[in-house]
Write an enzyme that holds these catalytic residues in place. Structure first.
Site, PDB file in Angstrom:
ATOM      1  N   ALA A   1       0.830  -1.211   0.000  1.00 59.74           N
ATOM      2  CA  ALA A   1       0.000   0.000   0.000  1.00 59.74           C
ATOM      3  C   ALA A   1       0.866   1.263   0.000  1.00 59.74           C
ATOM      4  O   ALA A   1       0.534   2.251  -0.680  1.00 59.74           O
ATOM      5  CB  ALA A   1      -0.919  -0.010   1.223  1.00 59.74           C
ATOM      6  N   HIS A   2       1.969   1.252   0.737  1.00 58.96           N
ATOM      7  CA  HIS A   2       2.837   2.434   0.753  1.00 58.96           C
ATOM      8  C   HIS A   2       3.504   2.644  -0.597  1.00 58.96           C
ATOM      9  O   HIS A   2       3.571   3.758  -1.111  1.00 58.96           O
ATOM     10  CB  HIS A   2       3.878   2.320   1.884  1.00 58.96           C
ATOM     11  CG  HIS A   2       3.343   2.797   3.202  1.00 58.96           C
ATOM     12  ND1 HIS A   2       2.558   2.015   4.002  1.00 58.96           N
ATOM     13  CD2 HIS A   2       3.442   3.995   3.832  1.00 58.96           C
ATOM     14  CE1 HIS A   2       2.199   2.704   5.075  1.00 58.96           C
ATOM     15  NE2 HIS A   2       2.725   3.904   5.006  1.00 58.96           N
ATOM     16  N   LYS A   3       3.971   1.553  -1.176  1.00 58.20           N
ATOM     17  CA  LYS A   3       4.600   1.674  -2.505  1.00 58.20           C
ATOM     18  C   LYS A   3       3.560   2.207  -3.508  1.00 58.20           C
ATOM     19  O   LYS A   3       3.855   3.077  -4.333  1.00 58.20           O
ATOM     20  CB  LYS A   3       5.120   0.295  -2.943  1.00 58.20           C
ATOM     21  CG  LYS A   3       5.920   0.346  -4.239  1.00 58.20           C
ATOM     22  CD  LYS A   3       6.556  -0.994  -4.546  1.00 58.20           C
ATOM     23  CE  LYS A   3       7.494  -0.905  -5.737  1.00 58.20           C
ATOM     24  NZ  LYS A   3       6.881  -0.351  -6.943  1.00 58.20           N
TER      25      LYS A   3
END
Lengths: 204, 293
Positions: free
Chosen positions: A35-37
């Site tokens: 999700a962060h990427k």
């Protein structure tokens, strides 16, 4: 115990100090590695389009003044298709270090919950933008799941269930401030002290 | 040895117990740790939360930790043994355990990034077989090894110039404690440290990981290693890292060390860091009956 409700104002965040015990209620968004990427690649590095723009329009307002929880839960789906959190402790936050400062700075996230602490880039972002890092007890998964009163929605299940964005409603979710907006970090201090003790042991 | 029709059901119960019930020796050691920490300190509060969670998970039959890790099965078996049936039964049990939420779907294709959704995939779950001399007895030890703690494991090659660690036991001490300092709270301590001195890169890690199966209170039969284990635990607990890296005295619950011969050119020290949620469970099959240790 300091009670906080989402969305959280900058003023409230700036009043918090390392060591404060807080109780959070409101909406969290879970986000971990994939999700962060994704947020960086599809929302912040370029103008989001299509489905990515739609998801940002949904999650953006919740993240602004909101809380990100580093967590890949065990979930259960009931007969009606409704999801429930079964076990939901924090995951190691250090892996999000390359991304977190931009997520805080560009999306307005006020609190990040995880375990193990984060590094200098995140600490700088906490100071600059008014955010905190909150520590939950790693592994305390069955207990923490009790504080999740409702799973409101889930996005990007194609990342796999642990990696999806879970939109959850929590009540009285307790954690400790371990990195504050004044540049203090318990993790930095414990690391420095333990390295010093190591050098004493071996007479370096 | 005959095939066993109930095997995948037995393995499912093995997984449920491993995921939801912490071994008594680990729980006792955590309780002892809490008693040793300063009243109302973050360390004491953290251990209190951990103990509360352990009891709740057992009561609700839900995972102690959401990262149910890599399921690692160690099988000890007689010479005539249906290994393929056991492997198939473990795979089936892992799939069913995932639907019952004893396990989180954890198997991710490393090339495509796709989660298989049922905890099976290439070399997943991990199964290791070893023949022993017992005639009609099979022992299966299941370990659920979480990713956060696995990431903090480390392998050092001695000499290590940066740490001033030479090719002797003092060098071994330096690298093990360096790994503990580097882990801080990231591996969910208090930890069980499992170490192999020597071997090659792969046997070192494999032998180290198996040390986690030893009970906390056992004594290493090698007096040199027994003394080293106690010394490492004591020194690690003087580092002040504490539970979850919050500061405190309970950093390591125990240290388990083995050794293996090495080639003259290599001197590896392989360290596996096991989180406080040291989930492991044994299943023993004897005379067609199953029991869980």
């Amino acid at each position: 115990m300091i009670k906080l409700k989402t969305p959280i104002t900058e003023e409230k965040i700036r009043s918090l100090k390392v060591g404060d015990v807080v109780s959070l209620s409101g909406v969290f968004i879970t986000a971990r590695d994939a999700a962060h990427k994704y947020m960086i690649d599809e929302w912040l590095d370029k103008e989001p389009r299509g489905e990515d723009a739609e998801l940002r329009a949904i999650l953006g307002p919740l993240l602004d003044g909101g809380v990100i929880y580093h967590c890949g839960p065990v979930v259960r789906q009931d007969e009606k298709g409704k999801w429930h959190f079964v076990a939901a402790g924090p995951t190691t936050s250090a892996r999000e270090e390359p991304y977190q400062h931009r997520v805080i700075g560009q999306l307005g996230v006020r609190a990040v919950i995880g375990k193990g602490g984060m590094g200098e880039m995140t600490l700088d972002a906490c100071v600059k933008h008014g955010a905190v890092y909150l520590h939950a007890v790693g592994g305390a998964a069955s207990l923490i799941a009790q504080q999740v009163v409702e799973v409101e929605d889930v996005y990007k299940t194609e990342f796999g269930l642990p990696e999806a964005f879970w939109r959850i409603r929590v009540e009285d979710f307790q954690c400790v401030v371990t990195m504050d907006s004044h540049g203090e970090s318990l993790h930095k201090k414990v690391l420095q002290d333990s390295r010093k003790r190591y050098e004493e042991i071996f007479g370096a | 040895m005959k095939t066993i029709p109930e095997l995948s059901d037995w393995a499912l119960e093995l997984i449920r117990l491993a995921s939801t019930r912490l071994p008594a020796d680990i729980r006792e050691s955590l309780a002892k740790g809490r008693a040793s920490e300063v009243e109302n300190s973050p360390a004491a509060a953290t251990l209190g939360t951990i103990l509360e969670n352990i009891d709740l998970a057992e009561k609700l039959s839900t995972p102690i930790c959401q990262d149910t890790g890599t399921p690692v099965f160690y099988v000890q078996h007689p010479w005539d043994f249906p290994a393929a049936q056991f492997k198939a039964a473990f795979t089936e049990a892992v799939k069913v355990a995932t639907t019952k939420n004893y396990l989180r779907p954890n198997a991710v294709d490393s090339i495509t990034g796709k989660n298989s959704g049922d905890n099976t995939g290439d070399h997943f779950p991990a199964v290791y077989f070893e023949q022993w001399d017992r005639e009609d007895e099979v022992r299966v030890d299941l370990m659920l090894k979480g990713g956060g703690s696995e990431n903090t494991g480390a392998q050092y090659a001695l000499p290590h110039a940066g740490l001033g660690a030479g090719r002797d036991l003092d060098g071994v001490r330096k690298v093990i404690l360096d790994a503990v300092v580097n882990a801080q709270g990231k591996g969910c301590g208090p930890a069980v440290l499992a170490v192999c001195i020597g071997g090659d890169r792969s046997s070192g890690y494999a032998l180290a990981k198996k040390q986690i199966l030893r009970p906390l209170g056992d004594k290493n039969p090698d007096p040199v290693l027994a003394a080293l284990e106690d010394e490492i635990t004591e020194k690690a607990n003087s580092l002040g890292i504490g539970p979850m890296g919050f500061g405190g005295m309970t950093t390591v619950l125990g240290t388990k060390i083995t050794s293996a011969h090495r080639v003259p050119a290599s001197f590896f020290v392989s360290i596996i860091y096991m989180c406080w949620a040291a989930r492991k469970q044994a299943m023993i099959i004897r005379g067609g009956e199953v029991s869980y240790d």
